[in-house]
Enzyme design. Structure first.
Site, short mmCIF file in Angstrom:
data_model
loop_
_atom_site.label_atom_id
_atom_site.label_comp_id
_atom_site.label_asym_id
_atom_site.label_seq_id
_atom_site.Cartn_x
_atom_site.Cartn_y
_atom_site.Cartn_z
N CYS A 7 -33.64 -53.10 71.14
CA CYS A 7 -33.33 -51.69 70.88
C CYS A 7 -32.06 -51.26 71.61
O CYS A 7 -30.98 -51.66 71.23
CB CYS A 7 -34.54 -50.83 71.23
SG CYS A 7 -34.50 -49.26 70.37
N HIS A 22 -40.05 -53.01 69.85
CA HIS A 22 -40.71 -52.87 71.15
C HIS A 22 -42.15 -53.34 70.98
O HIS A 22 -42.56 -53.78 69.90
CB HIS A 22 -40.76 -51.39 71.55
CG HIS A 22 -39.43 -50.79 71.87
ND1 HIS A 22 -38.71 -51.12 73.00
CD2 HIS A 22 -38.69 -49.88 71.20
CE1 HIS A 22 -37.59 -50.41 73.02
NE2 HIS A 22 -37.55 -49.66 71.95
N1 GLN Z 1 -31.30 -44.75 73.07
C1 GLN Z 1 -31.28 -45.62 71.89
C2 GLN Z 1 -31.67 -44.83 70.63
O1 GLN Z 1 -32.28 -43.79 70.73
C3 GLN Z 1 -32.25 -46.77 72.08
C4 GLN Z 1 -33.70 -46.32 72.20
C5 GLN Z 1 -34.62 -47.43 72.64
O2 GLN Z 1 -34.22 -48.36 73.35
N2 GLN Z 1 -35.93 -47.35 72.23
O3 GLN Z 1 -31.38 -45.30 69.53
#
Ligand code: GLN
Length: 274
Positions: A98, A220
């Site tokens: 992510c 995740h």
């Molecule tokens: N901040 C990034 C987004 O919102 C990644 C979010 C995350 O790692 N779940 O796309």
């Protein structure tokens, strides 16, 4: 092949990039090595620490809030970029999840329009709502592994594993929650084809990315506990490269609970979109 195998994992920015239990991926990698008698060391590389070439067999970088991603960029370029770019060009394995995935790319355009230079490890670009893209991508994610990668995963297992009753899944399952939407550039392959959920962006065609042994994913969960075959793939790639043995195989593990969780997720979410 030496009698005892070793593997060094490096966890990048554990204090800043570790959303939704992404550190679980390192726990899985280390345990799956230990269960096979592979001596696995996990190091962390935080802000202000300098990376050294040739010390790492597998890098991991987890997810984060937009601001956490911005916070690490300058440190990365000053203290870590040269080593990690040289390592990944030489085939060292890298998994980014992510925010960690987005940061590995060229730029990350935040919702406030701020363009953050990424790490330049993989040719992908990420844009966020408030710019050209509108939708936040949240929910369960199921994706199908490409044939070539699936065949390589199967080749990792010693004969007895390949012939054993439970089949190695051709899917990856996880949970996504990101505003950033990622678009693949020249020379980068998708990690998998989206079956349910979004993946890289709201067009929901592909999830993740691969360049050499660099992998990005929006999954995740954490990703690896429910995808033991992908965890073994990363371990196998790292060992094959380290010991220069493309035929290296891994002894089988039961994976009963892991695969039950995987198959449950596929059965429950595998046919819905978005
Ligand atoms: N901040 C990034 C987004 O919102 C990644 C979010 C995350 O790692 N779940 O796309």
């Amino acid at each position: 092949m030496p009698d005892s195998l070793t593997l060094t994992l490096t966890h990048l920015y554990p204090d800043h990039l570790n959303l939704y239990g992404d550190t679980g991926n390192l726990i899985v990698l280390r345990r799956r090595c230990q269960w096979r008698g592979i001596d696995c060391t996990v190091k962390s590389l935080s802000m202000g620490e300098v990376s050294r070439p040739g010390e790492t067999d597998l890098y991991f970088m987890g997810g984060g809030q937009d601001n956490d991603q911005v916070a690490v960029v300058e440190d990365f370029h000053q203290l870590k970029a040269d080593t990690i770019q040289a390592d990944t060009e030489a085939g060292v394995v890298f998994l980014g999840v992510c925010g960690g995935y987005q940061l590995m790319g060229n730029t990350f355009l935040m919702g406030n329009g701020q363009e953050t230079p990424g790490l330049g490890i993989i040719n992908v670009t990420t844009k966020a709502p408030g710019t050209e893209v509108k939708q936040r991508c949240i929910g369960n994610l199921v994706a199908e592994i490409p044939d070539a990668m699936y065949e390589e995963i199967q080749s990792l297992y010693a004969e007895s594993q390949a012939g054993k009753s439970q089949i190695i899944p051709k899917t990856l399952v996880g949970f996504e929650n990101h505003s950033g939407q990622t678009f693949l550039g020249e020379g980068v392959e998708p990690l998998a084809k989206t079956v349910a959920g979004f993946g890289n962006n709201a067009a929901a065609e592909y999830e993740g990315a691969r360049y050499k042994n660099v992998f990005g994913s929006y999954m995740h969960g954490s990703l690896l506990p429910k995808n033991p075959h992908f965890a073994d793939y990363l371990i196998g790639l790292a060992l094959r490269r380290k010991y220069q043995d493309p035929t290296l195989t891994l002894p089988p593990l039961a994976d009963t609970e892991e695969l039950e969780a995987h198959h449950y997720a596929v059965a429950r979410y595998g046919s819905t979109r978005g």
